[in-house]
Design an enzyme around this catalytic site. Structure first.
Site, PDB file in Angstrom:
ATOM      1  N   CYS A   1       0.835  -1.197   0.000  1.00  0.00           N
ATOM      2  CA  CYS A   1       0.000   0.000   0.000  1.00  0.00           C
ATOM      3  C   CYS A   1       0.875   1.254   0.000  1.00  0.00           C
ATOM      4  O   CYS A   1       1.661   1.465   0.920  1.00  0.00           O
ATOM      5  CB  CYS A   1      -0.895   0.004   1.236  1.00  0.00           C
ATOM      6  SG  CYS A   1      -1.875   1.495   1.368  1.00  0.00           S
TER       7      CYS A   1
ATOM      8  N   CYS B   1      -5.870 -10.498  23.782  1.00  0.00           N
ATOM      9  CA  CYS B   1      -5.397  -9.657  22.677  1.00  0.00           C
ATOM     10  C   CYS B   1      -4.296  -8.725  23.175  1.00  0.00           C
ATOM     11  O   CYS B   1      -3.869  -7.825  22.466  1.00  0.00           O
ATOM     12  CB  CYS B   1      -6.554  -8.862  22.078  1.00  0.00           C
ATOM     13  SG  CYS B   1      -7.465  -7.903  23.279  1.00  0.00           S
TER      14      CYS B   1
END
Ligand code: SAH
Length: 479
Positions: A83, A434
């Site tokens: 990107c 997480c």
């Protein structure tokens, strides 16, 4: 005379490590004898093995921050980022690092936290290599694009340029599905055609704020929800005609958000066309996903993660399982077919409604869900009389869990919940995390309470970013 280092100085750094947020950790190149040359500098977008020129932006006593100005010698682990916007956007902190090295970084992050914060000797504990993705791009089933104007005043979807109200247009985000582009270009063309104003953050005027797109990887169903600063959408029939021609389009809705803040979604959703939700699967469990539901963004790796949870839970079909922080019941339902019964606890009432509905559409009859703070609910039912009261007939004395699964937000479980777990004394605790720093802190508490870490496993759900999930099996030490 000793030269003093100051803001805006250009310095040469060797990048020796990556910090928890993915910044390069730099040491000044040998031969620089300025005062403070032993300091550590954090440099965004620099990678281990780079030699860089960087400009000091902030100085503290023993460390500082510097902005990357030139890569003098690139790290051998660099790859050409897919990107062109990745540095500006900031969503993919480590896209320039080869995927293999991303995985190594994540594995080290977990192990270091377990060692440094938790004090775990990993030579004695089975810690399998992190499970990476087969496809480390295009894995997200959800995309949210702000709509506004770019620096030339042109209608655009993309991301907000740092500290501004202008949009940096992005043709295609490589984490999302390629169909997102088609949706965005139809919406922008429709806005252009009917002169529909995008929302302006600064003045609070204009209509179209955000576009939310969700895609069912298995079902190929697509949902579009337009977030608007108003009650209704003009020319909506024309928009629907454009969007419903796209393959898989299943649900088109508006979400009303008239608040002047940066929360994306408001509370009200109105379906304009099609169903109120799309469907998708994790394993063989079907989920209905509406614009406001929480749903894991990487369905492929979520299934990999849940298979590990199932394996670690060691279910034979006889167990009572508690799934704490259960969200819409994804883990609960995944485990229910292999357990005697599952109870889920979740703080958001809407998510519990979704969990109950998902339970029904999968014809699962051995899962129940409760709204509340996990620590409160669990503590309240630690007294078994109350458990009978809460859980109703047919569940008497059966509430005591053999297995507790927790999947807390980043801040981890906290003392109160861990205390409650230690009180109910399950045989096994499966901790899905997480944030491996809070994981390590919490595991230490469980260890002090009579548990031991048996296994750990990282799973990558968020390629190109610094985030990593980890699942750990804790087992009660028999006295
Ligand atoms: N296990 C689910 C969701 C995990 S995300 C899944 O895999 O999809 C963490 C969840 O914990 C969120 O849904 C959040 O709303 C919930 N939560 C946060 N604090 C909580 C608390 N104190 N008690 C119960 N749930 C909580």
């Amino acid at each position: 005379m000793v030269q003093i280092m100051k803001k805006n100085d250009l310095i040469e750094l060797e990048i020796v490590d990556l910090s928890a947020d993915g910044s390069g950790v730099g040491k000044m190149a040998e031969g620089d004898h300025r005062e403070g040359s032993a300091m550590t500098f954090f440099v965004k977008d620099a990678l281990v093995g780079d030699r860089v020129l960087a400009k000091i932006i902030k100085l503290k006593k023993t460390y500082g921050y510097a902005r990357l100005t030139e890569i003098i010698e690139p790290s051998p682990d660099r790859v050409e980022p897919k990107c062109p916007m990745h540095r500006q956007c900031g969503g993919c902190q480590i896209q320039a690092l080869s995927y293999e090295k991303q995985l190594e970084y994540k594995q080290n992050k977990i192990c270091n936290n377990l060692l440094r914060i938790g004090g775990f000797d990993l030579s004695q504990i089975r810690m399998d290599p992190i499970i990476g993705m087969r496809e480390a791009f295009r894995y997200r089933n959800k995309a949210q694009f702000p709509i506004g104007r770019d620096k030339n005043g042109k209608l655009a979807a993309g991301f907000y340029a740092a500290r501004t109200h202008v949009i940096v247009p992005i043709e295609d985000c490589y984490l999302g599905v390629s169909q997102n582009q088609d949706v965005i270009s139809e919406i922008l063309a429709w806005m252009e055609q009917y002169q529909i104003e995008p929302y302006d953050e600064k003045s609070g005027t204009g209509l179209v704020r955000h576009v939310l797109i969700r895609y069912g990887f298995r079902t190929k169903q697509m949902m579009v929800c337009i977030v608007i600063n108003g009650k209704s959408l003009p020319w909506s029939k024309e928009l629907i005609d454009r969007l419903k021609a796209l393959e898989g389009m299943t649900s088109i809705s508006v979400n009303i958000n008239k608040q002047r803040n940066n929360v994306i979604m408001g509370d009200t959703v109105r379906t304009l066309w099609g169903a109120d939700y799309i469907e998708d699967y994790i394993g063989d469990i079907k989920f209905q996903i509406s614009p406001l539901s929480f749903y894991q963004v990487n369905p492929v790796q979520t299934e990999v993660l849940y298979r590990k949870v199932l394996e670690f839970a060691g279910l034979t079909g006889e167990e009572t399982v508690w799934d704490l922080y259960c969200g819409i019941g994804t883990i609960s339902l995944f485990l229910a077919r292999r357990a005697k019964r599952v109870y889920g606890i979740e703080i958001i009432p809407q998510a519990v409604e979704d969990a109950k509905r998902n339970c029904k559409i999968n014809a699962i009859s051995n899962a129940e869900f409760f709204v509340g703070e996990a620590e409160d609910v669990l503590e309240r039912i630690c007294g078994s009389d109350e458990a009978d009261l809460m859980l109703g007939n047919g569940w008497r004395k059966e509430w005591r869990p053999q297995v507790v699964v927790v999947d807390p937000p980043r801040k981890g479980c906290g003392e109160k919940l861990l205390d409650a777990i230690l009180k109910v004394q399950p045989e096994r605790v499966v901790y899905v995390s997480c944030d491996s720093a809070t994981l390590a802190r919490d595991l230490k508490v469980l260890c002090a309470g009579g548990y031991e870490m048996v296994r750990g496993q990282g799973v990558d759900l968020f390629g190109q970013t610094v985030h990593v999930e980890c699942v750990v099996l804790m087992s009660r030490v028999e006295k």
